[in-house]
Design a protein around this motif. Structure first.
Motif, short mmCIF file in Angstrom:
data_model
loop_
_atom_site.label_atom_id
_atom_site.label_comp_id
_atom_site.label_asym_id
_atom_site.label_seq_id
_atom_site.Cartn_x
_atom_site.Cartn_y
_atom_site.Cartn_z
N ILE A 66 110.20 36.64 -3.91
CA ILE A 66 109.72 37.48 -5.01
C ILE A 66 110.31 37.06 -6.36
N TRP A 67 111.20 36.06 -6.35
CA TRP A 67 111.93 35.67 -7.57
C TRP A 67 111.06 34.82 -8.47
N SER A 68 111.11 35.09 -9.76
CA SER A 68 110.38 34.30 -10.75
C SER A 68 111.33 33.35 -11.46
N ASP A 69 110.89 32.12 -11.67
CA ASP A 69 111.73 31.15 -12.38
C ASP A 69 111.97 31.57 -13.82
N THR A 70 111.06 32.35 -14.38
CA THR A 70 111.18 32.73 -15.79
C THR A 70 111.77 34.12 -16.00
N THR A 71 111.46 35.06 -15.12
CA THR A 71 111.91 36.45 -15.33
C THR A 71 112.90 36.96 -14.28
N GLY A 72 113.19 36.15 -13.26
CA GLY A 72 114.16 36.57 -12.25
C GLY A 72 113.57 37.60 -11.30
N SER A 73 114.38 38.58 -10.92
CA SER A 73 113.93 39.60 -9.97
C SER A 73 113.01 40.60 -10.67
N PRO A 74 111.99 41.12 -9.97
CA PRO A 74 111.12 42.13 -10.59
C PRO A 74 111.89 43.35 -11.08
N LEU A 75 112.89 43.79 -10.31
CA LEU A 75 113.66 44.97 -10.70
C LEU A 75 114.34 44.76 -12.05
N MET A 76 114.98 43.61 -12.23
CA MET A 76 115.65 43.35 -13.51
C MET A 76 114.63 43.18 -14.63
N HIS A 77 113.56 42.48 -14.35
CA HIS A 77 112.52 42.24 -15.37
C HIS A 77 111.98 43.56 -15.91
N TYR A 78 111.57 44.45 -15.00
CA TYR A 78 110.97 45.71 -15.45
C TYR A 78 112.02 46.67 -16.01
N SER A 79 113.24 46.61 -15.50
CA SER A 79 114.29 47.48 -16.04
C SER A 79 114.60 47.13 -17.50
N ILE A 80 114.63 45.83 -17.81
CA ILE A 80 114.85 45.40 -19.19
C ILE A 80 113.69 45.85 -20.08
N MET A 81 112.47 45.73 -19.56
CA MET A 81 111.31 46.20 -20.32
C MET A 81 111.40 47.69 -20.60
N GLN A 82 111.79 48.46 -19.60
CA GLN A 82 111.90 49.91 -19.77
C GLN A 82 112.95 50.25 -20.83
N LYS A 83 114.07 49.56 -20.77
CA LYS A 83 115.14 49.79 -21.75
C LYS A 83 114.66 49.46 -23.17
N ASP A 84 113.99 48.32 -23.32
CA ASP A 84 113.53 47.90 -24.65
C ASP A 84 112.44 48.83 -25.18
N LEU A 85 111.51 49.23 -24.32
CA LEU A 85 110.43 50.13 -24.75
C LEU A 85 110.96 51.50 -25.12
N LEU A 86 111.96 51.98 -24.36
CA LEU A 86 112.55 53.28 -24.70
C LEU A 86 113.30 53.19 -26.02
N GLN A 87 114.02 52.09 -26.24
CA GLN A 87 114.74 51.92 -27.51
C GLN A 87 113.76 51.94 -28.68
N GLU A 88 112.65 51.24 -28.51
CA GLU A 88 111.63 51.20 -29.56
C GLU A 88 111.07 52.60 -29.81
#
Length: 341
Positions: A66-88
């Motif tokens: 399930i690992w992506s060469d560009t975004t890593g694990s899905p859990l980390m990828h989406y967690s970072i997105m959630q953090k950034d979107l909430l900050q915005e």
């Protein structure tokens, strides 16, 4: 005036899908006394002597799948997105930090960033809709353990459950509608499992859990802190949003570990029973997870999908998790600002 701090905490993920990193992650995760709630010596023998050495290489193969060469694990990828979107969404009056209960970024490093920013308060949101000692409880304990050493402690508040949050329920329902539930023979609400003994510990009366028939089927004052009862309530709320009759869906629990009895019914058993009844198409929600991860992307889609086909079924469709759904970000904003439902 200083900013308000927000700390989002998810479970965690290995730093890479290598066997060594997966073993490190599993070791930290499973040595938590709230996760495997047995005496330390026995826990160390079990985790370090059996589980990590043997499970590490197997789990590493799954993470690689399930690992992506560009975004890593899905859990980390989406967690970072959630953090950034909430900050915005919250703007400059807030500082949002992301942490993982196990591995990186650590809770300690995230808390230190908030302390260095001299925030006036910290709202801690464990990213688990349903309270369990092994997840939410562990996060809250770790935060308190770290903060109690600070000389100056700001106002700190915690979210311990949001299983019935209206915006979260609508976000899951919206994701489900995209797959046209009416075209499936049956709907599964598959939640992460827990040992039954941990459910019993949440029953302060010691008179309800596993002692009353269908003790988790309806949320009451007697079981309001019960993980399983909260899961059943979430499933009911999503089913109501989608107009699903009771006979159209089932609640079950996945990711069982070891031989001790866990919360039942087990997802694998339910899938087998449905296949025997001639069910061909399954739609699966995983409402215990706010971001797609190994348990959703691989366990449901690949493992349960293959198992179902071997039993005569045709297709298992995963309903994607909340990930970056706008309603989920609305929900997080509401939790930060004290709008629980």
């Amino acid at each position: 005036m200083g900013k308000q701090g927000v700390l989002l905490v998810n479970l965690g993920t290995p730093d890479s899908p290598s066997t060594s990193d997966v073993r490190t992650y599993l070791g930290e995760f499973l040595m938590d006394e709230r996760v495997i709630d047995i005496p330390l010596v026995l826990r160390a023998l079990l985790v370090k002597g059996i589980i990590v050495p043997f499970r590490g290489p197997k789990s590493a193969k799954l993470y690689k799948a399930i690992w992506s060469d560009t975004t890593g694990s899905p859990l980390m990828h989406y967690s970072i997105m959630q953090k950034d979107l909430l900050q915005e969404r919250l703007g400059d009056d807030y500082q949002v930090e992301l942490a993982m209960r196990y591995q990186s970024p650590s809770i300690e490093s995230a808390l230190n960033k908030l302390r260095d920013a001299q925030v006036n308060s910290i709202k801690v949101i464990p990213m688990f809709p349903h309270y369990a000692s092994a997840s939410t409880g562990s996060v809250l304990e770790k935060v308190m353990e770290l903060v109690r050493k600070w000389q100056t402690i700001p106002n700190i508040s915690f979210i311990n459950s949001f299983h019935d949050n209206e915006l979260m329920i609508e976000a899951f329902s919206d994701n489900g509608r995209k797959h046209h539930p009416e075209t499936y023979d049956h709907i599964l609400f598959s939640f992460h499992g827990l040992p039954q003994r941990q459910l019993g510990k949440s029953d302060h009366s010691q008179k309800h859990c596993l002692k009353v028939e269908n003790c988790c089927s309806v949320l009451t004052e007697n079981n309001k802190f019960c993980y399983s009862a909260q899961c059943h309530d979430t499933a009911r709320l999503i089913a109501n949003k989608l107009g699903l009759p009771k006979e159209k869906y089932s609640v079950c629990f996945q990711s069982r570990l070891g031989k001790d009895p866990w919360v039942q019914p087990y997802t694998s058993v339910v899938i087998e029973e449905l296949a025997k009844k001639g069910v061909k198409r399954l739609l699966v929600f995983c409402p215990a997870f706010v971001a797609d991860c190994l348990e959703t992307v691989y366990e449901v889609t690949v493992e349960y999908g293959d198992e179902f086909k071997e039993l005569g079924g045709e297709h298992v469709q995963l309903v994607e998790s909340l990930n970056d759904h706008p309603l989920w970000i609305d929900s997080l904003e509401g939790l930060v600002k004290g709008q629980i439902n």
